[in-house]
Design a protein around this motif. Sequence first.
Motif, PDB file in Angstrom:
ATOM      1  N   ASP A 163       0.802  -1.222   0.000  1.00  0.00           N
ATOM      2  CA  ASP A 163       0.000   0.000   0.000  1.00  0.00           C
ATOM      3  C   ASP A 163       0.837   1.275   0.000  1.00  0.00           C
ATOM      4  N   LEU A 164       2.020   1.227  -0.642  1.00  0.00           N
ATOM      5  CA  LEU A 164       2.822   2.456  -0.769  1.00  0.00           C
ATOM      6  C   LEU A 164       2.057   3.466  -1.622  1.00  0.00           C
ATOM      7  N   LEU A 165       2.282   4.744  -1.381  1.00  0.00           N
ATOM      8  CA  LEU A 165       1.688   5.762  -2.253  1.00  0.00           C
ATOM      9  C   LEU A 165       2.183   5.526  -3.677  1.00  0.00           C
ATOM     10  N   PRO A 166       1.321   5.705  -4.661  1.00  0.00           N
ATOM     11  CA  PRO A 166       1.749   5.508  -6.060  1.00  0.00           C
ATOM     12  C   PRO A 166       2.986   6.356  -6.373  1.00  0.00           C
ATOM     13  N   GLY A 167       3.928   5.746  -7.068  1.00  0.00           N
ATOM     14  CA  GLY A 167       5.132   6.481  -7.465  1.00  0.00           C
ATOM     15  C   GLY A 167       6.247   6.467  -6.430  1.00  0.00           C
ATOM     16  N   THR A 168       6.046   5.756  -5.308  1.00  0.00           N
ATOM     17  CA  THR A 168       7.093   5.698  -4.281  1.00  0.00           C
ATOM     18  C   THR A 168       8.149   4.674  -4.698  1.00  0.00           C
ATOM     19  N   GLY A 169       9.263   5.170  -5.210  1.00  0.00           N
ATOM     20  CA  GLY A 169      10.308   4.274  -5.692  1.00  0.00           C
ATOM     21  C   GLY A 169      11.244   3.836  -4.580  1.00  0.00           C
ATOM     22  N   LEU A 170      12.122   2.895  -4.914  1.00  0.00           N
ATOM     23  CA  LEU A 170      13.113   2.414  -3.947  1.00  0.00           C
ATOM     24  C   LEU A 170      14.105   3.546  -3.658  1.00  0.00           C
ATOM     25  N   PRO A 171      14.302   3.902  -2.385  1.00  0.00           N
ATOM     26  CA  PRO A 171      15.237   4.996  -2.087  1.00  0.00           C
ATOM     27  C   PRO A 171      16.670   4.627  -2.468  1.00  0.00           C
ATOM     28  N   ALA A 172      17.464   5.657  -2.792  1.00  0.00           N
ATOM     29  CA  ALA A 172      18.849   5.427  -3.214  1.00  0.00           C
ATOM     30  C   ALA A 172      19.652   4.706  -2.147  1.00  0.00           C
ATOM     31  N   TYR A 173      19.361   4.988  -0.862  1.00  0.00           N
ATOM     32  CA  TYR A 173      20.174   4.362   0.202  1.00  0.00           C
ATOM     33  C   TYR A 173      19.902   2.867   0.317  1.00  0.00           C
ATOM     34  N   LEU A 174      18.827   2.380  -0.287  1.00  0.00           N
ATOM     35  CA  LEU A 174      18.613   0.928  -0.320  1.00  0.00           C
ATOM     36  C   LEU A 174      19.275   0.292  -1.544  1.00  0.00           C
ATOM     37  N   GLY A 175      19.438   1.079  -2.594  1.00  0.00           N
ATOM     38  CA  GLY A 175      20.075   0.552  -3.796  1.00  0.00           C
ATOM     39  C   GLY A 175      21.529   0.188  -3.586  1.00  0.00           C
ATOM     40  N   VAL A 176      22.168   0.807  -2.588  1.00  0.00           N
ATOM     41  CA  VAL A 176      23.597   0.567  -2.373  1.00  0.00           C
ATOM     42  C   VAL A 176      23.849  -0.513  -1.332  1.00  0.00           C
ATOM     43  N   LEU A 177      22.806  -1.085  -0.748  1.00  0.00           N
ATOM     44  CA  LEU A 177      23.015  -2.129   0.271  1.00  0.00           C
ATOM     45  C   LEU A 177      23.674  -3.344  -0.363  1.00  0.00           C
TER      46      LEU A 177
ATOM     47  N   GLU B  78      -2.702   6.367  10.257  1.00  0.00           N
ATOM     48  CA  GLU B  78      -2.545   7.737   9.732  1.00  0.00           C
ATOM     49  C   GLU B  78      -1.213   7.937   9.008  1.00  0.00           C
ATOM     50  N   ASP B  79      -0.301   6.961   9.109  1.00  0.00           N
ATOM     51  CA  ASP B  79       0.992   7.091   8.422  1.00  0.00           C
ATOM     52  C   ASP B  79       0.964   6.531   6.999  1.00  0.00           C
ATOM     53  N   LEU B  80      -0.139   5.869   6.649  1.00  0.00           N
ATOM     54  CA  LEU B  80      -0.173   5.190   5.344  1.00  0.00           C
ATOM     55  C   LEU B  80      -0.172   6.176   4.177  1.00  0.00           C
ATOM     56  N   THR B  81      -0.480   7.420   4.445  1.00  0.00           N
ATOM     57  CA  THR B  81      -0.472   8.418   3.363  1.00  0.00           C
ATOM     58  C   THR B  81       0.866   9.137   3.267  1.00  0.00           C
ATOM     59  N   LEU B  82       1.835   8.760   4.096  1.00  0.00           N
ATOM     60  CA  LEU B  82       3.159   9.406   4.015  1.00  0.00           C
ATOM     61  C   LEU B  82       3.911   8.887   2.793  1.00  0.00           C
ATOM     62  N   PRO B  83       4.787   9.739   2.226  1.00  0.00           N
ATOM     63  CA  PRO B  83       5.420   9.376   0.948  1.00  0.00           C
ATOM     64  C   PRO B  83       6.657   8.486   1.086  1.00  0.00           C
ATOM     65  N   HIS B  84       6.968   8.020   2.307  1.00  0.00           N
ATOM     66  CA  HIS B  84       8.197   7.245   2.493  1.00  0.00           C
ATOM     67  C   HIS B  84       8.033   5.817   1.975  1.00  0.00           C
TER      68      HIS B  84
ATOM     69  N   LEU C 280      11.483  -1.719   7.446  1.00  0.00           N
ATOM     70  CA  LEU C 280      11.495  -0.261   7.341  1.00  0.00           C
ATOM     71  C   LEU C 280      10.063   0.260   7.277  1.00  0.00           C
ATOM     72  N   ALA C 281       9.646   0.926   8.342  1.00  0.00           N
ATOM     73  CA  ALA C 281       8.299   1.482   8.397  1.00  0.00           C
ATOM     74  C   ALA C 281       8.334   2.949   7.977  1.00  0.00           C
ATOM     75  N   ARG C 282       7.157   3.497   7.690  1.00  0.00           N
ATOM     76  CA  ARG C 282       7.098   4.926   7.364  1.00  0.00           C
ATOM     77  C   ARG C 282       7.448   5.765   8.591  1.00  0.00           C
ATOM     78  N   SER C 283       7.153   5.231   9.772  1.00  0.00           N
ATOM     79  CA  SER C 283       7.489   5.935  11.013  1.00  0.00           C
ATOM     80  C   SER C 283       8.766   5.346  11.602  1.00  0.00           C
ATOM     81  N   ALA C 284       9.615   6.219  12.151  1.00  0.00           N
ATOM     82  CA  ALA C 284      10.843   5.753  12.804  1.00  0.00           C
ATOM     83  C   ALA C 284      10.500   4.730  13.894  1.00  0.00           C
ATOM     84  N   PHE C 285       9.424   5.000  14.617  1.00  0.00           N
ATOM     85  CA  PHE C 285       9.026   4.188  15.770  1.00  0.00           C
ATOM     86  C   PHE C 285       8.806   2.727  15.397  1.00  0.00           C
ATOM     87  N   HIS C 286       8.264   2.460  14.217  1.00  0.00           N
ATOM     88  CA  HIS C 286       7.916   1.086  13.857  1.00  0.00           C
ATOM     89  C   HIS C 286       9.010   0.371  13.071  1.00  0.00           C
TER      90      HIS C 286
END
Lengths: 232, 232
Positions: A218-232, B193-199, B110-116
């Motif tokens: 359920d990621l927001l549409p368009g949320t790509g893999l962050p660069a810091y994960l690409g280098v793991l 409420e974090d599901l709409t965050l872009p992370h 890796l959660a959208r929130s640091a806490f999780h």
Amino acid sequence: MQGTKQPQGTAQPTTPAAYTPTDRTVPTRSAQKASYDKDLVHAILDEGYVCHLGFVRDGAPVVLPTLYGRVGETLYVHGSTGSRPLRMTGQADPGLPVCLTVTHVDGLVLARSAFHHSINYRSVVVHGLAHDVSDPEEKLAALDALVDHVVPGRAADSRPANRKELAATAVIRIDLDEVSAKTRTGGVNEEPEDLTLPHWAGVVPLRKGYDTPVPEADLLPGTGLPAYLGVL
Amino acid sequence: MQGTKQPQGTAQPTTPAAYTPTDRTVPTRSAQKASYDKDLVHAILDEGYVCHLGFVRDGAPVVLPTLYGRVGETLYVHGSTGSRPLRMTGQADPGLPVCLTVTHVDGLVLARSAFHHSINYRSVVVHGLAHDVSDPEEKLAALDALVDHVVPGRAADSRPANRKELAATAVIRIDLDEVSAKTRTGGVNEEPEDLTLPHWAGVVPLRKGYDTPVPEADLLPGTGLPAYLGVL
């Protein structure tokens, strides 16, 4: 004992490059495998995900795996305010005696003799007192360090803890002071008379890596893999 | 709590499929992650290379990484007769209180929130008394188990310990009695409420494997890679 690298977050302009050995950090055997070099200790700590935290409860030892983070010469461990070691630390004066150990297994060492079987490894053992972190700024910095320890750069790309989450989280600090590293590298040690035995001998290196990250559905549409994960 | 698999080396015709929980093995939090199932505990133990052995010295905890082996419901740890925990065990009556912990890190959560943020893991914590193994047959069987724990089948393909090596090696036993496993699997827990965050959020699985074995340079001509290494 040479070294000029400035440990991250340390206030002093220069720091000694090695920890001072103590009775507890000089091993009774294989003393040549021990090191007190700060750069080596930091590298071993920073590569680990989980430490094994030891404390004493009712006279008996308890060893629990837990995440940790490092800021300069301080390690942080966090947990629920209800967890035993964190609750015990809050009640301990001047602090809770702990031993925090991090180990990497690098290879299996197969000798011709059963006796000389071993593993290649790198470990760090930290002795000290755990203290409850009550200063809000230090607590926030510690939580960032804990997240960035798992994936460097991640803390800035997640929602920081809110007031309720901060209140539910306890953080303890352990200063890097009484610390040693121990390592074994290289090939097989063997008795000279065993060299004519027909058994295979050598080292099986362990490989560590990452499989493809699995995104939540359920990621927001368009949320790509962050660069810091690409280098793991 | 079902299960009929007969643990290796156990004398009884049938054994309970689970350890009995005690005050020490019921966690204060995340109790739903705890398990007392013997098959699960054995599987976690058998997959590990190194345990973290905790004991108390001068009132303070000590946590050391060390190899171990399992025979049925008993764990064995060995070392030089000069090493501290083994020497202390030999002097302790009725045994040295220890805590032995084995942990596998399976993934980064890796959660959208640091806490999780969290990790997927499997761990086993063993509480008990360590006893010195003096019976020569049990000691030999324990040493075989230690070698076979690193590479199954290897003990039979190496020179057994001779009298001098046996005298220099101490072995301690810890019975599997007060034992629990704890595991976390699956995806991210998140506040609604974090599901709409872009992370980005998800799990990064850790991959474990072996690199090509590195033979010693002085193997006898024609000594090929044993079959038990080809299947690693």
